[in-house]
Scaffold this active site. Sequence first.
Site, PDB file in Angstrom:
ATOM      1  N   CYS A 111     104.594  -0.637-116.006  1.00 43.57           N
ATOM      2  CA  CYS A 111     105.150  -0.274-117.308  1.00 43.57           C
ATOM      3  C   CYS A 111     105.738  -1.462-118.043  1.00 43.57           C
ATOM      4  CB  CYS A 111     106.212   0.822-117.148  1.00 43.57           C
ATOM      5  SG  CYS A 111     107.671   0.296-116.234  1.00 43.57           S
ATOM      6  N   GLY A 112     105.860  -2.621-117.387  1.00 40.75           N
ATOM      7  CA  GLY A 112     106.326  -3.799-118.087  1.00 40.75           C
ATOM      8  C   GLY A 112     107.810  -4.054-117.973  1.00 40.75           C
TER       9      GLY A 112
END
Length: 270
Positions: A111-112
């Site tokens: 998801c970063g």
Amino acid sequence: MSRVTARRPTLRISPAGNIQRPDTLVVEEPLEIRTGGKSLTVTMRTPGADIDLIHGFLFAEGIIGELEDIVTARYCAGTDENGQNTYNVLDVQLRHPVPITPRSFLTSSSCGLCGKTALDEVRTRTRYPLPANGISISTDTLADLPGELRSRQTLFDATGGLHGAGLFTVDGEVLVVREDVGRHNAVDKVIGWALRENLIPAHELLLMVSSRASFELVQKAVMAGIPFLGAVSAPSSLAVDLAAEADLTLVGFLRGETMNAYTGIHRLKV
């Protein structure tokens, strides 16, 4: 619904010879979760226990905090080529509607989010800090749990293609087992079941998974107040970091009498 398996043609190749035959596969279908008619997310899952799944998902992501936060959950109209309801869209009415943005919930290991941001977000979101003292589990009991979980994975027996998750007491009693093509969905299903059974916070229960222990699985356990997580495979580095931060007992490579205890070792009776 009974759409959990499907048959597909296959060519079986072996030293004894090749044979064409149908194979039983696990079904993977999208489930769109809506709140107030607006799309929240789509997850690929094995149909079944969808109500448990959405309760567990919304709870683990901090969108709801208790069972009463969901007023209704119903399947929406969605039909296949034969005009039959697909049961692949669930709309949830929340008691207190919340604004949904792309960053409203943690999604996956891709998801970063950086490590510190992810740890901070879980710490600020959980309503149930884990108890530091009071409960423990013996390593002998832990050693039995993979077999207990595996013996209840009936769909895995038919397909060989599902993850399993189960909630156990510290005495080794199984309370619930769920299977899904996604390990995170299997965990959401058992947490959703516990929420609906008024067992959250689950301060005296253990979560056992048939997969590796990823950050998202530790996150879900912490959100539900589950102090133990056992996995038959390895944890990730961020999973161990979060488990240490939250004081969760994390045990990996749980196979027979051998296991690796990474965090929360004070709860283990060796």
